[in-house]
Design a protein around this motif. Structure first.
Motif, PDB file in Angstrom:
ATOM      1  N   ASP A   1      32.143   4.717  43.536  1.00  0.00           N
ATOM      2  CA  ASP A   1      30.998   5.115  44.352  1.00  0.00           C
ATOM      3  C   ASP A   1      31.521   5.824  45.597  1.00  0.00           C
ATOM      4  O   ASP A   1      32.127   5.193  46.465  1.00  0.00           O
ATOM      5  CB  ASP A   1      30.169   3.891  44.731  1.00  0.00           C
ATOM      6  CG  ASP A   1      28.892   4.245  45.466  1.00  0.00           C
ATOM      7  OD1 ASP A   1      28.746   5.408  45.914  1.00  0.00           O
ATOM      8  OD2 ASP A   1      28.043   3.356  45.621  1.00  0.00           O
TER       9      ASP A   1
ATOM     10  N   LEU B   1      39.145   5.565  47.268  1.00  0.00           N
ATOM     11  CA  LEU B   1      38.045   4.629  47.064  1.00  0.00           C
ATOM     12  C   LEU B   1      38.558   3.188  47.034  1.00  0.00           C
ATOM     13  O   LEU B   1      39.687   2.935  46.587  1.00  0.00           O
ATOM     14  CB  LEU B   1      37.315   4.955  45.762  1.00  0.00           C
ATOM     15  CG  LEU B   1      36.609   6.309  45.743  1.00  0.00           C
ATOM     16  CD1 LEU B   1      35.987   6.561  44.374  1.00  0.00           C
ATOM     17  CD2 LEU B   1      35.549   6.391  46.834  1.00  0.00           C
ATOM     18  N   PRO B   2      37.730   2.245  47.490  1.00  0.00           N
ATOM     19  CA  PRO B   2      38.132   0.841  47.479  1.00  0.00           C
ATOM     20  C   PRO B   2      38.443   0.376  46.054  1.00  0.00           C
ATOM     21  O   PRO B   2      37.733   0.712  45.108  1.00  0.00           O
ATOM     22  CB  PRO B   2      36.909   0.104  48.021  1.00  0.00           C
ATOM     23  CG  PRO B   2      36.112   1.128  48.736  1.00  0.00           C
ATOM     24  CD  PRO B   2      36.395   2.434  48.058  1.00  0.00           C
TER      25      PRO B   2
ATOM     26  N   HIS C   1      30.025   6.757  48.075  1.00  0.00           N
ATOM     27  CA  HIS C   1      29.367   6.294  49.300  1.00  0.00           C
ATOM     28  C   HIS C   1      30.172   5.173  49.977  1.00  0.00           C
ATOM     29  O   HIS C   1      30.017   4.929  51.163  1.00  0.00           O
ATOM     30  CB  HIS C   1      27.957   5.767  49.005  1.00  0.00           C
ATOM     31  CG  HIS C   1      27.026   6.818  48.525  1.00  0.00           C
ATOM     32  ND1 HIS C   1      26.885   7.131  47.187  1.00  0.00           N
ATOM     33  CD2 HIS C   1      26.185   7.627  49.195  1.00  0.00           C
ATOM     34  CE1 HIS C   1      25.989   8.086  47.057  1.00  0.00           C
ATOM     35  NE2 HIS C   1      25.543   8.423  48.259  1.00  0.00           N
ATOM     36  N   ASP C   2      31.009   4.486  49.206  1.00  0.00           N
ATOM     37  CA  ASP C   2      31.790   3.376  49.743  1.00  0.00           C
ATOM     38  C   ASP C   2      32.753   3.864  50.814  1.00  0.00           C
ATOM     39  O   ASP C   2      33.248   4.994  50.761  1.00  0.00           O
ATOM     40  CB  ASP C   2      32.593   2.688  48.632  1.00  0.00           C
ATOM     41  CG  ASP C   2      31.734   1.874  47.688  1.00  0.00           C
ATOM     42  OD1 ASP C   2      30.567   1.587  48.031  1.00  0.00           O
ATOM     43  OD2 ASP C   2      32.232   1.521  46.603  1.00  0.00           O
ATOM     44  N   ASP C   3      33.013   2.995  51.764  1.00  0.00           N
ATOM     45  CA  ASP C   3      34.020   3.309  52.766  1.00  0.00           C
ATOM     46  C   ASP C   3      35.387   3.337  52.098  1.00  0.00           C
ATOM     47  O   ASP C   3      35.646   2.601  51.157  1.00  0.00           O
ATOM     48  CB  ASP C   3      34.021   2.263  53.883  1.00  0.00           C
ATOM     49  CG  ASP C   3      32.795   2.363  54.771  1.00  0.00           C
ATOM     50  OD1 ASP C   3      32.238   3.472  54.881  1.00  0.00           O
ATOM     51  OD2 ASP C   3      32.407   1.337  55.344  1.00  0.00           O
ATOM     52  N   GLY C   4      36.225   4.174  52.589  1.00  0.00           N
ATOM     53  CA  GLY C   4      37.582   4.288  52.085  1.00  0.00           C
ATOM     54  C   GLY C   4      38.372   5.141  53.047  1.00  0.00           C
ATOM     55  O   GLY C   4      37.808   5.778  53.946  1.00  0.00           O
TER      56      GLY C   4
ATOM     57  N   HIS D   1      32.939  13.157  48.387  1.00  0.00           N
ATOM     58  CA  HIS D   1      31.549  12.882  48.766  1.00  0.00           C
ATOM     59  C   HIS D   1      30.965  14.144  49.379  1.00  0.00           C
ATOM     60  O   HIS D   1      31.325  14.545  50.484  1.00  0.00           O
ATOM     61  CB  HIS D   1      31.484  11.709  49.749  1.00  0.00           C
ATOM     62  CG  HIS D   1      30.096  11.252  50.012  1.00  0.00           C
ATOM     63  ND1 HIS D   1      29.361  10.560  49.081  1.00  0.00           N
ATOM     64  CD2 HIS D   1      29.284  11.411  51.088  1.00  0.00           C
ATOM     65  CE1 HIS D   1      28.167  10.296  49.578  1.00  0.00           C
ATOM     66  NE2 HIS D   1      28.094  10.812  50.791  1.00  0.00           N
TER      67      HIS D   1
ATOM     68  N   CYS E   1      37.316  -0.543  40.340  1.00  0.00           N
ATOM     69  CA  CYS E   1      36.703   0.355  41.314  1.00  0.00           C
ATOM     70  C   CYS E   1      35.317   0.747  40.819  1.00  0.00           C
ATOM     71  O   CYS E   1      35.146   1.039  39.628  1.00  0.00           O
ATOM     72  CB  CYS E   1      37.574   1.603  41.489  1.00  0.00           C
ATOM     73  SG  CYS E   1      36.915   2.814  42.655  1.00  0.00           S
ATOM     74  N   GLU E   2      34.362   0.749  41.717  1.00  0.00           N
ATOM     75  CA  GLU E   2      32.998   1.124  41.346  1.00  0.00           C
ATOM     76  C   GLU E   2      32.801   2.639  41.279  1.00  0.00           C
ATOM     77  O   GLU E   2      31.757   3.107  40.838  1.00  0.00           O
ATOM     78  CB  GLU E   2      32.003   0.508  42.332  1.00  0.00           C
ATOM     79  CG  GLU E   2      31.933  -0.997  42.218  1.00  0.00           C
ATOM     80  CD  GLU E   2      30.954  -1.624  43.189  1.00  0.00           C
ATOM     81  OE1 GLU E   2      30.686  -1.022  44.255  1.00  0.00           O
ATOM     82  OE2 GLU E   2      30.461  -2.722  42.874  1.00  0.00           O
TER      83      GLU E   2
END
Length: 138
Positions: free
Chosen positions: A97, A80-81, A99-102, A69, A94-95
């Motif tokens: 993204d 990533l989640p 920006h997602d928390d991980g 990021h 998994c998206e």
């Protein structure tokens, strides 16, 4: 015409028979064309360091999605989640993204520090990326 046999790198990634092949790992031909290079280091410099794109990729050796990021300093590299309950197929879990928390696995003052300093599974980033499927570059 000689037909070459493509080797499967990730079987059934997005569904039955929807494989990812070895020649699809790392940067795509389009990514190289846009960067006007055939050198992975230079493609990374163009897309991630200079333009500031975020990058998400799936590394089969660890069966994990990672994200870089770049939109804030420090630059974060994270796991990533992943939602295995969404699908039996890895590509839909998994998206991608960033920006997602991980789980943050590395922090850099600049994206230019990543290439030489990031290690995943005790391997240099260049090797990891060469053997990963890039799921997002945006």
């Amino acid at each position: 015409m000689i037909e070459r046999k493509r080797k499967i790198a990730i079987r059934d990634f997005r569904g039955p028979g929807q494989h990812v092949y070895e020649d699809e790992l790392g940067f795509s031909n389009r990514d190289f064309q846009e960067a006007r290079t055939l050198v992975p280091r230079e493609a990374f410099r163009f897309h991630v360091e200079n333009i500031g794109l975020n990058m998400a990729f799936y590394y089969p050796n660890t069966d994990t999605f990672y994200g870089i990021h770049t939109e804030s300093i420090p630059v974060k590299v994270k796991i990533l989640p992943r939602h295995r309950e969404w699908s039996d197929f890895v590509g839909w879990q998994c998206e991608s993204d960033t920006h997602d928390d991980g789980e943050v696995i590395a922090v850099f003052n600049s994206a230019s520090e990543i290439w030489d300093n990031l290690r995943i599974d005790n391997k240099p980033f260049e090797e990891v990326l060469r053997n990963s499927y890039i799921t997002a570059l945006n």
